[in-house]
Write an enzyme that holds these catalytic residues in place. Structure first.
Site, PDB file in Angstrom:
ATOM      1  CG  ASP A  65      -1.768   1.202   1.377  1.00 39.92           C
ATOM      2  OD1 ASP A  65      -1.509   2.210   0.677  1.00 39.92           O
ATOM      3  OD2 ASP A  65      -2.702   1.173   2.190  1.00 39.92           O
ATOM      4  CE1 TYR A 156      -8.207  11.754 -14.479  1.00 43.76           C
ATOM      5  CE2 TYR A 156      -6.649  13.580 -14.531  1.00 43.76           C
ATOM      6  CZ  TYR A 156      -6.914  12.227 -14.419  1.00 43.76           C
ATOM      7  OH  TYR A 156      -5.873  11.347 -14.227  1.00 43.76           O
ATOM      8  CE  LYS A 163      -2.840  10.231 -13.244  1.00 44.69           C
ATOM      9  NZ  LYS A 163      -2.030   9.044 -12.851  1.00 44.69           N
TER      10      LYS A 163
END
Ligand code: IMJ
Length: 256
Positions: A65, A156, A163
């Site tokens: 993780d 988005y 990003k």
């Protein structure tokens, strides 16, 4: 021609199922002769990722993780104990709260914003820091991005901001790790119907739009992303670092 990744060992994070871009990359890396280590997140994915690994004749499958430093450190420790240098890392991981991918961006909570940054962007820094010391022959670190990092794409939202941070992290990591001959790049892939696209409003409309307007007049095939990943991980990519390579049928160049 000999295989492009013969003798190389790659760590791939983010295989979830057979539609994952990371799975297409794993297939292409195997085709080119790489040894692989796959990671998965949590018990829910353990059996499915182990089955995909078996399909690829990959024996090393490790839980990780990436939001937990201890798990990233444990992964690095396990790889160190095996003694193999690592030549490539593929980071293909992102997460945001589903509600944050549908409501207006302006409503993003601090918690939702930090979650997206933590899993989708900071994790590249954490993994690079932990694994770079094992890239003793130099190497290639690759992450996956999307056009929403640099343009507004409806819904988005918080992922676009994550990003953007990820693409910037690629540049700063490239600068830091360049002296160790470790290259850091991103592939910005066109939209692909993966689990990450499931339930996203109007996804088919987006696919149809790209297929109609992109220079290549079609959508992105995961195998095209995977072959670009092979290039970046291989010696053919030796002069390329800090870059975002668009594998998107050319859609990114279009204005109208
Ligand atoms: C995601 C949201 C909105 C539009 C989108 C996407 N488009 C594309 C994606 C046009 C291609 C997929 N993408 C590039 C992503 O980075 C997706 C990240 C993502 C997806 C989910 C869905 C399920 C969930 N959390 C998520 N977190 C990140 O609960």
């Amino acid at each position: 021609m000999s295989k492009l990744l013969e003798g190389k060992t790659a760590l791939i994070l983010g295989v979830a199922n057979k539609w994952s871009l990371a799975y297409a990359i794993a297939q292409a890396f195997r085709r080119e002769g790489a040894d692989l280590i796959l990671t998965y997140q949590g018990e829910r994915q353990e059996q499915s990722v182990k089955q995909l690994a078996a399909d690829l004749s990959v024996t090393r499958v490790v839980p990780c993780d990436v939001s937990q430093d201890a798990e990233v450190d444990r992964l690095a420790e396990m790889l160190r104990s095996e003694g193999d240098p690592i030549d490539a890392i593929v980071h293909s991981i992102a997460f945001a709260n589903r509600e944050d991918l549908s409501r207006p961006f302006v409503q993003t909570s601090r918690e939702g914003y930090l979650l997206a940054q933590n899993v989708s962007s900071y994790s590249l820094v954490a993994v690079s820091r932990a694994i770079a010391p094992l890239m003793s022959k130099g190497g290639s670190i690759l992450t996956l991005s999307y056009l929403g990092a640099v343009r507004v794409l409806p819904n988005y939202n918080v992922m676009g901001v994550a990003k953007a941070a990820l693409e910037s992290a690629v540049r700063y990591l490239a600068y830091d790790l360049g002296p160790s001959n470790i290259r850091v790049n991103a592939i910005s892939a066109g939209p692909v119907k993966t689990a990450s696209a499931r339930g996203i409003a109007d996804f088919n409309t987006i696919l149809n739009h790209v297929a109609a307007r992109s220079p290549l007049r079609r959508n992105t095939d995961p195998a095209e992303v995977a072959d670009a990943a092979v290039f970046l991980a291989s010696d053919l990519g030796r002069g390329v670092t800090g870059n975002v390579l668009y594998v998107d049928s050319g859609f990114q160049i279009m204005g109208l």
